[in-house]
Design a protein around this motif. Structure first.
Motif, PDB file in Angstrom:
ATOM      1  N   UNK A 137      -2.870   8.249   5.332  1.00  0.00           N
ATOM      2  CA  UNK A 137      -2.524   6.450   5.542  1.00  0.00           C
ATOM      3  C   UNK A 137      -1.103   6.496   5.006  1.00  0.00           C
ATOM      4  N   UNK A 138       0.100   7.493   4.942  1.00  0.00           N
ATOM      5  CA  UNK A 138       1.049   7.293   5.002  1.00  0.00           C
ATOM      6  C   UNK A 138       1.584   7.682   5.617  1.00  0.00           C
ATOM      7  N   UNK A 139       2.885   6.825   6.576  1.00  0.00           N
ATOM      8  CA  UNK A 139       3.283   7.956   7.542  1.00  0.00           C
ATOM      9  C   UNK A 139       4.189   8.634   7.205  1.00  0.00           C
ATOM     10  N   UNK A 140       5.209   8.630   6.194  1.00  0.00           N
ATOM     11  CA  UNK A 140       6.227   8.916   5.427  1.00  0.00           C
ATOM     12  C   UNK A 140       5.744  10.300   4.868  1.00  0.00           C
ATOM     13  N   UNK A 141       4.035  10.069   4.463  1.00  0.00           N
ATOM     14  CA  UNK A 141       3.745  11.666   3.975  1.00  0.00           C
ATOM     15  C   UNK A 141       2.630  12.282   4.773  1.00  0.00           C
ATOM     16  N   UNK A 142       3.089  12.532   5.729  1.00  0.00           N
ATOM     17  CA  UNK A 142       2.002  12.721   6.940  1.00  0.00           C
ATOM     18  C   UNK A 142       1.826  13.965   7.111  1.00  0.00           C
ATOM     19  N   UNK A 143       3.075  14.885   7.065  1.00  0.00           N
ATOM     20  CA  UNK A 143       2.993  16.078   6.842  1.00  0.00           C
ATOM     21  C   UNK A 143       3.261  16.960   5.820  1.00  0.00           C
ATOM     22  N   UNK A 144       2.540  16.547   5.028  1.00  0.00           N
ATOM     23  CA  UNK A 144       2.574  16.860   3.138  1.00  0.00           C
ATOM     24  C   UNK A 144       0.953  17.213   3.429  1.00  0.00           C
ATOM     25  N   UNK A 145       0.574  18.758   2.702  1.00  0.00           N
ATOM     26  CA  UNK A 145      -0.518  19.088   2.341  1.00  0.00           C
ATOM     27  C   UNK A 145      -0.313  20.457   1.347  1.00  0.00           C
TER      28      UNK A 145
ATOM     29  N   UNK B 286       0.472  -1.203  -0.050  1.00  0.00           N
ATOM     30  CA  UNK B 286       0.254  -0.190   0.203  1.00  0.00           C
ATOM     31  C   UNK B 286       0.697   1.294  -0.095  1.00  0.00           C
ATOM     32  N   UNK B 287       0.186   1.762  -0.023  1.00  0.00           N
ATOM     33  CA  UNK B 287       1.242   3.414  -0.115  1.00  0.00           C
ATOM     34  C   UNK B 287       2.517   3.644   1.626  1.00  0.00           C
ATOM     35  N   UNK B 288       3.499   3.995   0.778  1.00  0.00           N
ATOM     36  CA  UNK B 288       4.534   4.232   1.885  1.00  0.00           C
ATOM     37  C   UNK B 288       4.742   3.016   2.576  1.00  0.00           C
ATOM     38  N   UNK B 289       5.267   1.708   1.427  1.00  0.00           N
ATOM     39  CA  UNK B 289       5.388   0.824   1.149  1.00  0.00           C
ATOM     40  C   UNK B 289       4.326  -0.275   2.435  1.00  0.00           C
ATOM     41  N   UNK B 290       3.892   0.458   2.871  1.00  0.00           N
ATOM     42  CA  UNK B 290       3.023  -0.530   4.254  1.00  0.00           C
ATOM     43  C   UNK B 290       2.456  -2.324   3.493  1.00  0.00           C
ATOM     44  N   UNK B 291       2.898  -3.192   3.630  1.00  0.00           N
ATOM     45  CA  UNK B 291       2.589  -4.728   3.539  1.00  0.00           C
ATOM     46  C   UNK B 291       0.825  -4.781   3.048  1.00  0.00           C
TER      47      UNK B 291
END
Length: 898
Positions: free
Chosen positions: A718-726, A562-567
């Protein structure tokens, strides 16, 4: 220190020139020759200022501030002198502003207006020098040149092409190419950076057609991100009447105002007459235009029938590294929630799947560890398996500039790429021997005790087993395997290991092998051995080929992630996504791109949805690809042109280009950048995210977004590595992931204090030969790659007239010795055969390749190299071995007619 400018006191905390400081304060001092990216030369003299106590005015671009200075930038004396300078320039300049294409953007015109120069008072030196029209994209008019030197400085010091120089003196000073053969017949790579910087009309883009004509005050400027390679260059799209009419570079991260030939000039595909403007349905073997309603009705009919009869395993989807993050997110979400399968993949499977697998295994994150701007701090570069100056030109220029300023360079490649000319050591290895050469370099480093044992003990594991494996790769053995001089190998190892900050760059020359994942892990071994991971200006830096390969992977357009390489196969992760998406999700790993092609050939995959991909050119063993796609019950293709793949489709949907929509791309250094809509969609085309959303609603999974910014908000949740993006944050600056939280500044370089996986893992890796080697039937090694003047499968660049004039047909590079053996001549059309078929291509005789090795770019449908390539897969990443195949070349017999 304190200075006084126009009687206002300022405090200064560091030395700088008067001009630079005044610009920071918003004090406008005129200049024709100033560019903050290069050293000033004071050529135009317009930036003169008056300093109390100085006998004569000084050029502010050269004079540095000193404590107590009293400076006057616009005194009557200075303005009078500037008028004289402008008068002199204008007197030696064609007075054709009404007809000049640069009108409205010409600094000389603006300054003459500002300072009241309406006519020339000095006698004009007659000048009727010929205009250089030899370049395919721009002209040079020496009569309009003001001798500012910006073009020469940028070419030689930023682009580092050394294609032009000044000759003559005074009024006779002109810009020339070597032997005065013109820009089009020199080492000029048509990057257009000189054109972008020229302050007057001396260098101008060619305007061949009436629709190309415009005045600069008529256009709208929209900053966006380039849609070609993974550098992510920032540019302004200039639009008029819903047409893109020109491109300007933006002087910001990551390109610092530079572009390549494609970024600057290859934009006419956007408004090309071949653009798809309406859905196309194939009836009786021919396409007919249809409405969106008819197209959607057909999709629902085919989906319902195939799902009822065969279930989710009969469906698959190819997402796209050329589409935005938001579109890739929606596509993989669609496949999982509507098709109910994890059969989703994209072209990263063919280029960097082994990067994701290899670096995730050894470091815990499968991405470029460092940033492009850190090139300026690197002491030694290892360039292996990447033709950087052609495939990532702006990064290549930055590396050349750093080497010019003292950094060491080691180049390892089967071809003599341009960077080899700048290298301290060039190792021209046999194709497929990357692991052997890296192991050999590490053998020397260990033997001579040049490794960083403190770093190894503190930050890594698995060292002892790795060390035992490396011991056997002595220089003599590696020399035989790779076909190189062992002394060069030893020299390279010493240079690299002794450097304070050493950075390794690679691309598909490492990844596209049956041992590609192991090759990637070998680069990780070297960087950990020398202590070059987790610090600025070091690291392992895979260069992504397409504009959004990184983003498409980040967004989960992969069969296992899934997003952020979640398996997908980890129960708690899947359950969390089910709750978030409010849908039951499949738990079984999906098929990769190449596996879906095979499955289609067997009749198991029956419905394939392809968005912005062209496997009929990019995939290996194209005969098999074509047969498999033709075996589908329903092929749905969504693209901007009728590609070779779209021609096989049952239904083609017209998508919008990057210029017609909003979104984000993530570049090769993990930098998330805005894509901004400049014009309205062409015809009835729609942004890919809108099409996906509408089909999703049609097929029962309802989701509604008003804009891509809402999709990014969902991605962040839903993507930890992108959680600060807006989008709100991205309006101010681009950000590099991991960006975890609304206040997080982003991550310039990774693994700072510890690896993402905890400790870095050394892997004991043995060299293995490529799966297909030369024999009596197929005695030559074919390796493939990309070139500067085309892009991927030519969907976009194939529509650009100038690029096709330079590089419009397939070719095969052959060494002089090989050409003599086979009795073929330069320019001759020959047949190239492999076990999978044959193509015809034109001979290019060159010393770039060794005897016994041939090279073909894969871009061309008229000589598709990938019809020949070996589809055998890396067992871990499932990436094909595109870089090594066995071929035979033969002359084509011509019939004679009497």
């Amino acid at each position: 220190m304190r200075v006084y400018i126009n009687d206002i006191e300022y405090e200064i905390d560091r030395p700088m020139t008067i001009l630079n400081f005044c610009k920071k304060q918003g004090i406008d001092i005129p200049s024709l020759c100033y560019d903050k990216r290069v050293l000033p030369n004071g050529a135009c003299r317009l930036c003169i200022v008056e300093i109390e106590g100085y006998k004569n005015p000084v050029t502010s671009c050269l004079e540095k501030l000193k404590d107590g200075m009293k400076i006057y930038t616009h005194s009557e004396k200075i303005k009078s002198l500037r008028r004289q300078i402008l008068d002199l320039l204008f007197s030696n300049h064609p007075n054709d502003c009404l007809n000049c294409d640069k009108s409205g953007k010409c600094k000389l015109q603006d300054y003459c207006y500002e300072y009241g120069i309406v006519s020339a008072t000095f006698k004009n030196k007659e000048s009727n020098l010929p205009i250089d029209r030899t370049n395919k994209f721009f002209t040079y008019d020496p009569n309009k040149c003001v001798k500012c030197g910006i073009c020469v400085s940028i070419c030689n010091n930023l682009q580092n092409s050394q294609a032009i120089s000044f000759t003559g003196r005074g009024f006779d000073l002109i810009v020339e190419t070597p032997f005065n053969k013109g820009f089009g017949n020199s080492d000029c790579v048509s990057c257009g950076n000189c054109v972008s910087a020229c302050p007057v009309g001396a260098l101008n883009p060619k305007k061949k057609y009436i629709e190309d004509k415009f005045r600069y005050w008529e256009v709208k400027r929209t900053q966006t991100t380039c849609s070609y390679c993974g550098v992510g260059c920032q540019m302004n799209l200039l639009s008029k009447d819903n047409r893109i009419v020109e491109i300007e570079p933006v002087n910001t991260i990551p390109n610092d105002g530079l572009l390549c030939v494609k970024g600057k000039f290859a934009y006419r595909f956007i408004n090309h007459t071949d653009r798809l403007t309406k859905p196309l349905i194939k009836r009786n073997g021919k396409f007919v235009q249809a409405s969106w309603q008819e197209a959607y009705r057909l999709i629902k009919e085919k989906y319902s029938k195939i799902m009822k009869e065969n279930g989710p395993d009969a469906f698959g989807g190819f997402s796209s590294a050329r589409c935005t993050n938001e579109e890739n997110y929606l596509f993989q979400k669609f496949v999982r929630t509507v098709f109910k399968t994890n059969n989703v993949d994209h072209c990263a499977r063919l280029c960097h799947a082994s990067t994701v697998a290899g670096l995730a295994n050894t470091l815990g994150s499968g991405a470029m560890t460092n940033s492009i701007e850190e090139i300026d701090g690197t002491d030694a570069f290892m360039i292996i398996g990447t033709n950087t100056t052609e495939n990532h030109p702006v990064i290549g220029s930055k590396i050349k500039r750093r080497v010019k300023n003292g950094a060491k360079l080691i180049v390892i490649d089967p071809r003599e790429i341009e960077l080899a000319k700048y290298a301290d050591v060039f190792l021209k290895i046999k194709p497929g021997s990357n692991i052997a050469v890296l192991n050999g370099i590490m053998n020397v480093i260990l033997k001579e005790n040049l490794h960083d044992m403190d770093y190894i003990n503190e930050r890594t594991e698995g060292f002892e087993e790795f060390k035992r494996t490396i011991e056997k790769y002595k220089p003599d053995l590696v020399s035989k395997i790779c076909g190189i001089d062992k002394n060069d190998l030893i020299k390279a190892a010493r240079i690299y290991a002794k450097a304070n900050k050493a950075s390794l760059y690679y691309s598909m020359g490492i990844t596209q092998h049956s041992s590609g994942t192991n090759g990637v892990m070998s680069t990780s071994n070297l960087q950990m051995l020398t202590g070059n991971v987790g610090f600025e200006s070091t690291g392992i830096n895979p260069l992504r080929g397409q504009n959004n390969v990184q983003g498409a992977c980040d967004m989960g357009a992969l069969p296992t992630d899934y997003t952020g390489y979640q398996k997908v196969f980890i129960d708690p992760v899947r359950e969390s996504m089910e709750s978030f998406w409010k849908s039951n999700l499949p738990s079984k790993k999906g098929l990769t791109l190449t596996e879906m092609i095979n499955s289609a050939g067997k009749g198991d995959i029956k419905f394939l949805y392809i968005m912005g991909e062209n496997p009929m050119i990019s995939d290996p063993d194209l005969k098999h690809v074509k047969k498999s796609l033709e075996n589908l019950d329903f092929l749905l293709v969504q693209d901007i042109f009728l590609t070779e793949t779209a021609e096989l489709a049952d239904l083609v949907l017209p998508a919008s280009s990057f210029a017609e929509k909003d979104g984000t791309f993530t570049n090769t250094e993990r930098r998330i950048q805005r894509v901004n809509k400049a014009i309205n969609p062409i015809g009835q085309s729609k942004a890919d995210w809108k099409i996906i959303m509408e089909i999703s609603n049609l097929l029962g999974y309802e989701e509604y977004y008003n804009s891509p910014s809402e999709i990014m908000d969902e991605i962040a949740l839903c993507t930890p590595s992108y959680s600060g993006i807006s989008y709100k944050r991205l309006e101010k600056e681009s950000l590099q992931w991991p960006c975890v939280g609304k206040e997080h500044p982003g991550t310039k370089y990774m693994h700072k204090n510890t690896m993402a996986r905890g400790k870095g893992l050394f892997k004991a890796i043995e060299y293995e030969e490529s799966k297909e080697l030369p024999d009596e039937d197929y005695p030559l090694i074919l390796t493939t790659g990309r070139m500067l003047y085309q892009y991927h499968t030519r969907t976009m660049t194939g529509k650009i007239e100038g690029l096709n004039e330079i590089a419009g047909k397939s070719y095969i590079e052959i060494s002089p010795k090989t050409a003599k053996i086979y009795n073929v001549e330069d320019g001759e059309k020959i047949r190239v055969k492999s076990r999978r078929g044959f193509v015809e291509s034109f001979v290019k005789i060159t010393e770039k390749v060794e005897p016994g090795v041939v090279f073909m770019p894969f871009h061309y449908a008229d000589g598709p190299a990938n019809l020949l390539t070996n589809p055998v897969l890396d067992p871990i990443a499932k990436i094909p071995e595109l870089k090594v195949s066995s071929v035979l070349i033969e002359k084509i017999e011509r019939k004679s007619y009497v």
